[in-house]
Motif scaffolding. Structure first.
Motif, PDB file in Angstrom:
ATOM      1  N   SER A  69       7.805  57.499   2.537  1.00 41.43           N
ATOM      2  CA  SER A  69       8.852  56.633   1.997  1.00 41.43           C
ATOM      3  C   SER A  69       9.103  55.458   2.921  1.00 41.43           C
ATOM      4  O   SER A  69       8.794  55.499   4.109  1.00 41.43           O
ATOM      5  CB  SER A  69      10.168  57.409   1.828  1.00 41.43           C
ATOM      6  OG  SER A  69      10.701  57.774   3.088  1.00 41.43           O
ATOM      7  N   VAL A  70       9.661  54.418   2.339  1.00 47.25           N
ATOM      8  CA  VAL A  70      10.261  53.314   3.083  1.00 47.25           C
ATOM      9  C   VAL A  70      11.339  52.720   2.186  1.00 47.25           C
ATOM     10  O   VAL A  70      11.204  52.698   0.964  1.00 47.25           O
ATOM     11  CB  VAL A  70       9.238  52.235   3.512  1.00 47.25           C
ATOM     12  CG1 VAL A  70       8.698  51.452   2.334  1.00 47.25           C
ATOM     13  CG2 VAL A  70       9.830  51.303   4.564  1.00 47.25           C
ATOM     14  N   ILE A  71      12.402  52.252   2.818  1.00 47.68           N
ATOM     15  CA  ILE A  71      13.539  51.708   2.077  1.00 47.68           C
ATOM     16  C   ILE A  71      13.983  50.412   2.735  1.00 47.68           C
ATOM     17  O   ILE A  71      13.993  50.295   3.962  1.00 47.68           O
ATOM     18  CB  ILE A  71      14.693  52.733   2.039  1.00 47.68           C
ATOM     19  CG1 ILE A  71      14.284  53.883   1.111  1.00 47.68           C
ATOM     20  CG2 ILE A  71      16.001  52.093   1.611  1.00 47.68           C
ATOM     21  CD1 ILE A  71      15.222  55.045   1.083  1.00 47.68           C
ATOM     22  N   ILE A  72      14.363  49.453   1.895  1.00 49.03           N
ATOM     23  CA  ILE A  72      15.031  48.242   2.350  1.00 49.03           C
ATOM     24  C   ILE A  72      16.450  48.261   1.795  1.00 49.03           C
ATOM     25  O   ILE A  72      16.658  48.300   0.586  1.00 49.03           O
ATOM     26  CB  ILE A  72      14.308  46.952   1.874  1.00 49.03           C
ATOM     27  CG1 ILE A  72      12.931  46.837   2.510  1.00 49.03           C
ATOM     28  CG2 ILE A  72      15.164  45.719   2.156  1.00 49.03           C
ATOM     29  CD1 ILE A  72      12.920  46.611   4.009  1.00 49.03           C
ATOM     30  N   ASP A  73      17.406  48.262   2.699  1.00 52.39           N
ATOM     31  CA  ASP A  73      18.810  48.161   2.336  1.00 52.39           C
ATOM     32  C   ASP A  73      19.191  46.690   2.493  1.00 52.39           C
ATOM     33  O   ASP A  73      19.255  46.178   3.611  1.00 52.39           O
ATOM     34  CB  ASP A  73      19.643  49.050   3.248  1.00 52.39           C
ATOM     35  CG  ASP A  73      21.133  49.003   2.962  1.00 52.39           C
ATOM     36  OD1 ASP A  73      21.589  48.114   2.208  1.00 52.39           O
ATOM     37  OD2 ASP A  73      21.856  49.857   3.512  1.00 52.39           O
ATOM     38  N   GLY A  74      19.425  46.031   1.386  1.00 51.17           N
ATOM     39  CA  GLY A  74      19.768  44.618   1.404  1.00 51.17           C
ATOM     40  C   GLY A  74      21.253  44.350   1.301  1.00 51.17           C
ATOM     41  O   GLY A  74      21.662  43.195   1.146  1.00 51.17           O
ATOM     42  N   SER A  75      22.084  45.387   1.412  1.00 50.14           N
ATOM     43  CA  SER A  75      23.522  45.222   1.185  1.00 50.14           C
ATOM     44  C   SER A  75      24.206  44.302   2.189  1.00 50.14           C
ATOM     45  O   SER A  75      25.265  43.755   1.890  1.00 50.14           O
ATOM     46  CB  SER A  75      24.223  46.589   1.161  1.00 50.14           C
ATOM     47  OG  SER A  75      24.109  47.235   2.413  1.00 50.14           O
ATOM     48  N   HIS A  76      23.624  44.112   3.367  1.00 48.86           N
ATOM     49  CA  HIS A  76      24.230  43.228   4.371  1.00 48.86           C
ATOM     50  C   HIS A  76      23.318  42.053   4.719  1.00 48.86           C
ATOM     51  O   HIS A  76      23.533  41.371   5.721  1.00 48.86           O
ATOM     52  CB  HIS A  76      24.568  44.016   5.640  1.00 48.86           C
ATOM     53  CG  HIS A  76      25.521  45.138   5.397  1.00 48.86           C
ATOM     54  ND1 HIS A  76      26.842  44.938   5.101  1.00 48.86           N
ATOM     55  CD2 HIS A  76      25.329  46.478   5.369  1.00 48.86           C
ATOM     56  CE1 HIS A  76      27.440  46.102   4.912  1.00 48.86           C
ATOM     57  NE2 HIS A  76      26.535  47.056   5.065  1.00 48.86           N
ATOM     58  N   ALA A  77      22.315  41.818   3.907  1.00 49.90           N
ATOM     59  CA  ALA A  77      21.321  40.783   4.223  1.00 49.90           C
ATOM     60  C   ALA A  77      21.918  39.379   4.224  1.00 49.90           C
ATOM     61  O   ALA A  77      21.434  38.511   4.948  1.00 49.90           O
ATOM     62  CB  ALA A  77      20.149  40.857   3.251  1.00 49.90           C
TER      63      ALA A  77
END
Length: 164
Positions: A69-77
């Motif tokens: 798996s890999v995840i990008i959390d863009g909530s604070h980008a």
């Protein structure tokens, strides 16, 4: 059986990603319940608030099992960095290039979103992962002792400035 890359949540992936992390880091670094609980809790929260187009989640499946798996959390980008998280591959798919494919998906996503930078947190001693991160332009910007993962390690923050 060939491993396949999939985008988005799949039933059971939260538990399986937490399991991959817990078993690997218990065997290699002695992490225990505090680490597994942190991964499971934060991953469950991420999946609850996941927004397609802002966030990214990619899984490698083989034989019906999540093996990476890999995840990008863009909530604070917009105000800080996009956050690359929960990057892992199991022994079942090691050597097949799936780690590189996962990371490429994440990098392509942050570039397409126009995020100004991406960060990840890891710790010293994960040399293969560090080499892969650096091959995609991540640079070590901070390191210090920490114990948020259940034992004292040298925590490291890597940042990649994304092209515009």
């Amino acid at each position: 059986m060939q491993a396949e890359l999939h985008e988005g949540y799949r039933p059971g992936c939260i538990g399986r990603i937490a399991q991959l992390h817990a078993t690997y880091y218990a065997a290699t670094h002695g992490f225990g319940v505090a680490f597994e609980a942190k991964v499971a809790r934060e991953l469950a929260d991420f999946c609850t608030y996941y927004q397609p187009g802002r966030d990214g989640l990619w899984l490698v499946e083989q034989g019906g099992n999540v093996e990476g798996s890999v995840i990008i959390d863009g909530s604070h980008a917009d105000t800080d960095h996009a956050h690359l998280r929960w990057f892992i591959t199991s022994d079942a798919i090691k050597g097949q290039g799936m780690g590189r494919r996962l990371l490429q998906q994440a990098i392509d996503f942050v570039d397409a979103c126009g995020y100004r930078s991406t960060q990840l947190w890891t710790f010293a001693g994960l040399d293969a992962a560090r080499h892969l991160y650096e091959s995609y332009g991540f640079e070590l910007v901070h390191q210090s002792p920490g114990n948020q993962w259940g034992s004292v390690v040298t925590e490291q923050q890597f940042v990649r400035c994304n092209p515009r």
